[in-house]
Motif scaffolding. Structure first.
Motif, PDB file in Angstrom:
ATOM      1  N   ARG A  74       0.874  -1.174   0.000  1.00 25.32           N
ATOM      2  CA  ARG A  74       0.000   0.000   0.000  1.00 25.32           C
ATOM      3  C   ARG A  74       0.909   1.220   0.000  1.00 25.32           C
ATOM      4  O   ARG A  74       1.591   1.522   0.979  1.00 25.32           O
ATOM      5  CB  ARG A  74      -0.890  -0.012   1.240  1.00 25.32           C
ATOM      6  N   ASP A  89      -4.478   2.268   7.358  1.00 25.48           N
ATOM      7  CA  ASP A  89      -5.216   3.518   7.124  1.00 25.48           C
ATOM      8  C   ASP A  89      -4.803   4.586   8.125  1.00 25.48           C
ATOM      9  O   ASP A  89      -4.587   5.757   7.768  1.00 25.48           O
ATOM     10  CB  ASP A  89      -6.727   3.279   7.222  1.00 25.48           C
ATOM     11  N   PHE A 103      -4.618  -9.448   4.050  1.00 25.02           N
ATOM     12  CA  PHE A 103      -5.415  -8.385   3.432  1.00 25.02           C
ATOM     13  C   PHE A 103      -6.830  -8.300   4.008  1.00 25.02           C
ATOM     14  O   PHE A 103      -7.393  -7.214   4.129  1.00 25.02           O
ATOM     15  CB  PHE A 103      -5.487  -8.609   1.918  1.00 25.02           C
ATOM     16  N   ASP A 127      -2.626  -2.977  -4.505  1.00 22.86           N
ATOM     17  CA  ASP A 127      -3.163  -4.200  -3.921  1.00 22.86           C
ATOM     18  C   ASP A 127      -3.435  -5.199  -5.023  1.00 22.86           C
ATOM     19  O   ASP A 127      -4.108  -6.138  -4.858  1.00 22.86           O
ATOM     20  CB  ASP A 127      -4.465  -3.916  -3.162  1.00 22.86           C
ATOM     21  N   ARG A 137      -5.987  -3.509   8.031  1.00 24.30           N
ATOM     22  CA  ARG A 137      -6.513  -2.372   7.270  1.00 24.30           C
ATOM     23  C   ARG A 137      -6.613  -1.128   8.146  1.00 24.30           C
ATOM     24  O   ARG A 137      -6.282  -0.020   7.698  1.00 24.30           O
ATOM     25  CB  ARG A 137      -7.890  -2.724   6.685  1.00 24.30           C
TER      26      ARG A 137
END
Length: 314
Positions: free
Chosen positions: A156, A289, A279, A314, A285
């Motif tokens: 990412r 973020d 993932f 991704d 996540r």
């Protein structure tokens, strides 16, 4: 003892090679880790490890059981992640790594804030400028400056980071300012390099008028800690190749001077690297973020601008 806890310890002993390392990873003493392995061996009725004074290596039974054990742990983690996603109450542990400089400035200070938002997520942070084997060491997320080299991983992108060459005024007064990139080698300038076993930074890639070129620069000493290199440069000991945001304050205050502006180092990408299988984990996540927004905001502040984020790969 929980059978699943025994299996988790077994997997980490195989991956890390010693009871002490596996115990630290699972936050238990070597004695507890040893008891869990013995209990697992009694349950299975086989010996799982060949024991030497320095290292444990899996027996044939151990290697077979490891393959299944990894799948068990992954299945449990995925199931827990799915439940956490549905309940919006993520919990569990995250293993995170980052380089020393980025980790100290950007990642580590944000961990308490992240934990305040998600108190049921336990974060285990390791800072190192060494190249970490994400899969072998069971890392969930590695924040790093660089490129994705392992096809078994995902990336990412967070931010494209400009790099600069710079040195202290004292060094430039003593050795002279390089007139061009080739002078780094021809004039035998002291270039301070980040080096460690497996390191690939034995050269600098500079963007010249002819395009990107590799320069096999050298210096009288090197280090595996990027902040040590910066300190040596500040003391007038040589030239460093650094992300601009790390040295912007030193440049602004005149402690360091940027050189070879017409042939700057190639930019590097700040990114979050993680295994494919992580993932779907909501913890992963959420952390990515959170840290992506934090890094973009803080680096923008250090540079006096609002940097654009890099789209995810991704």
């Amino acid at each position: 003892m929980s059978y699943l806890d025994n299996v988790r310890v077994f997997v980490r002993v195989v991956e890390l090679g010693t009871l002490s390392a596996a115990g630290r990873d699972q936050r238990v003493t070597p004695a507890v880790a040893s008891n869990r392995i013995k209990e697992l061996e009694r349950h299975l009725g086989v010996r799982l490890f060949n024991r030497t004074t320095r290292k444990l290596s899996p027996t044939e039974h151990g290697r077979v059981f490891y393959d299944g054990a990894v799948k068990i742990i992954e299945a449990v983690n995925e199931a827990e992640g799915a439940i956490a996603d549905l309940s919006r109450n993520p919990k569990g542990s995250l293993r995170i790594t980052a380089p020393l400089g980025i980790g100290r400035r950007l990642i580590a200070p944000g961990i308490p804030e992240f934990h305040d938002k998600y108190p049921d997520i336990e974060v285990r942070l390791r800072l190192s400028d060494h190249n970490v084997d994400i899969l072998a060491e069971g890392v969930d997320i590695a924040f790093k400056l660089g490129v994705l080299e392992d096809s078994n991983l995902r990336m990412r992108g967070i931010l494209k980071c400009e790099r600069v060459l710079c040195a202290a005024p004292e060094y430039l007064a003593r050795r002279g300012t390089p007139a061009n990139a080739d002078a780094l080698i021809s004039d035998k300038h002291d270039c301070l390099l980040l080096r460690y076993p497996g390191s690939k930074e034995y050269y600098w890639t500079l963007v010249t008028a002819e395009g990107p070129r590799k320069f096999e620069v050298a210096g009288p000493y090197d280090s595996d800690d990027g902040d040590v290199l910066t300190q040596w440069a500040l003391e007038g000991r040589g030239i460093i190749n650094k992300p601009l945001f790390e040295v912007k304050a030193h440049l602004a205050e005149g402690r360091l001077v940027e050189i070879l502006k017409d042939a700057p180092p190639a930019s590097a990408q700040l990114a979050a690297i993680y295994p494919h299988k992580r993932f779907q984990d909501p913890k992963v996540r959420l952390m990515i973020d959170f840290m992506a927004e934090r890094c973009q905001r803080l680096i923008g502040k250090l540079l006096g601008e609002e940097p654009a984020s890099v789209s995810a790969t991704d």
